[in-house]
Design a protein around this motif. Sequence first.
Motif, mmCIF file in Angstrom:
data_model
loop_
_atom_site.group_PDB
_atom_site.id
_atom_site.type_symbol
_atom_site.label_atom_id
_atom_site.label_comp_id
_atom_site.label_asym_id
_atom_site.label_seq_id
_atom_site.Cartn_x
_atom_site.Cartn_y
_atom_site.Cartn_z
ATOM 1 N N ILE A 92 0.863 -1.182 0.000
ATOM 2 C CA ILE A 92 0.000 0.000 0.000
ATOM 3 C C ILE A 92 0.900 1.232 0.000
ATOM 4 N N TYR A 93 0.687 2.097 -1.001
ATOM 5 C CA TYR A 93 1.519 3.297 -1.146
ATOM 6 C C TYR A 93 0.671 4.556 -0.962
ATOM 7 N N ALA A 94 1.323 5.580 -0.506
ATOM 8 C CA ALA A 94 0.715 6.914 -0.423
ATOM 9 C C ALA A 94 1.685 7.903 -1.068
ATOM 10 N N PRO A 95 1.154 9.018 -1.598
ATOM 11 C CA PRO A 95 2.036 9.979 -2.284
ATOM 12 C C PRO A 95 3.028 10.660 -1.341
ATOM 13 N N SER A 96 2.752 10.667 -0.029
ATOM 14 C CA SER A 96 3.686 11.226 0.959
ATOM 15 C C SER A 96 3.206 10.814 2.329
ATOM 16 N N ILE A 97 4.076 11.022 3.325
ATOM 17 C CA ILE A 97 3.695 10.630 4.675
ATOM 18 C C ILE A 97 2.555 11.507 5.177
ATOM 19 N N GLU A 98 2.587 12.770 4.843
ATOM 20 C CA GLU A 98 1.569 13.710 5.297
ATOM 21 C C GLU A 98 1.025 14.484 4.107
ATOM 22 N N GLY A 99 -0.124 15.044 4.292
ATOM 23 C CA GLY A 99 -0.656 15.985 3.320
ATOM 24 C C GLY A 99 -1.514 15.365 2.228
ATOM 25 N N SER A 100 -1.757 14.041 2.242
ATOM 26 C CA SER A 100 -2.603 13.446 1.212
ATOM 27 C C SER A 100 -3.333 12.249 1.790
ATOM 28 N N ASP A 101 -4.583 12.041 1.331
ATOM 29 C CA ASP A 101 -5.401 10.910 1.788
ATOM 30 C C ASP A 101 -5.438 9.800 0.756
ATOM 31 N N GLU A 102 -4.752 9.977 -0.357
ATOM 32 C CA GLU A 102 -4.761 8.973 -1.416
ATOM 33 C C GLU A 102 -3.924 7.765 -1.014
ATOM 34 N N THR A 103 -4.328 6.585 -1.505
ATOM 35 C CA THR A 103 -3.522 5.372 -1.380
ATOM 36 C C THR A 103 -3.722 4.531 -2.636
ATOM 37 N N VAL A 104 -2.772 3.640 -2.875
ATOM 38 C CA VAL A 104 -2.912 2.697 -3.970
ATOM 39 C C VAL A 104 -2.312 1.362 -3.523
ATOM 40 N N GLU A 105 -3.052 0.265 -3.843
ATOM 41 C CA GLU A 105 -2.581 -1.063 -3.509
ATOM 42 C C GLU A 105 -2.047 -1.720 -4.767
ATOM 43 N N ILE A 106 -0.853 -2.302 -4.662
ATOM 44 C CA ILE A 106 -0.222 -2.966 -5.802
ATOM 45 C C ILE A 106 0.265 -4.324 -5.329
ATOM 46 N N ASP A 107 -0.099 -5.374 -6.112
ATOM 47 C CA ASP A 107 0.374 -6.716 -5.758
ATOM 48 C C ASP A 107 1.333 -7.288 -6.802
ATOM 49 N N ASP A 108 1.651 -6.509 -7.813
ATOM 50 C CA ASP A 108 2.585 -6.962 -8.850
ATOM 51 C C ASP A 108 4.012 -6.850 -8.296
#
Length: 340
Positions: free
Chosen positions: A66-82
Amino acid sequence: MTALTEFQRLEAQGSWRAAPDASLREVIVSVGDATLVLSDPKNDRPLSHWSLPAVVQLNPGTVPAIYAPSIEGSDETVEIDDPLMIQAISRVQGAIAVHRSHTGRLRSILLVLGILGILGFLVFWLPGALVAHAARIAPPAQARDIGFAILADLERTAGAVCNRASGQAVLDHLTPQLLDANAIIRVVPGPLGGARRLPGGLYVIGSDLLQTAPGPEAAAAHLVAARLATEDDGLRAAAISHAGFLASLRLMTLGHLPPDAMAGFGATMLQQAAPRPGDAKLLSALEERRIPAEPYARSIDPTGQTVQPLIEGDPFRGAPPARPLLTDEQWLALQQICAG
């Protein structure tokens, strides 16, 4: 960077959440130019761009990652299993970090070199510039103080200044005629190899020019020659340069040099021959002051062989000036300036 080029066309499926309360949405994750691009799989329209150096994995070592664009300042996430995409993101981030480290190191090295260059420039340039500036702005009173400090150093070699009042009165009488009204002439017992000009309009001659000459003309011509051959600015610069950087700084801030600043300067001066002006320039000045040139020339070379142009060009060679520089009584008083 090699890592960017290697993974530039890599794509993988991912699940994107635009906000914590938003539903998961299927996206295509691709590595761009130092960015992670999330696109709509239906029309390839980019939905979000993340800066790769700022991307963080919220669950290190876990799949799906699970990735986020930064530690703070954004609520977006993306899950990658590749696994390949996970490896690509890690490697690209590592390459960027190394490049940034090298860039920072290079910047630090350049900064240090720049500082060292400036310090070196100041070390080699500043003292000379300060000395030159101190010499240039020294007022007449300071210049004369420097001249008397050099005279005090000369006295160690040539003897104490002769101060018989009657002889000094004659010198004071001659000074405006030979030099200018603000000049000062002093006599020391020892030989100086001619007249010496010091800063502040101070002139010094040795008593040998008075004791061995038939008249005052030789000494007078030596004084005129000293004035023509040297400039006060150059004399001040040489003296302050001898005093050194710290003494120059003291002169500029406190208005005077340390007591021993001129120690050794007089002895160094006497090791060099008295400067001489050009023959034509000197002959013109002597003619203006009604002083014959031959006595001066003979005091330098009694044979006359090395000073022939001065002897032959003497404007009073055929007939001496109608009015002598001094009366017999004045000349006798001047010769006795060091007596008693």
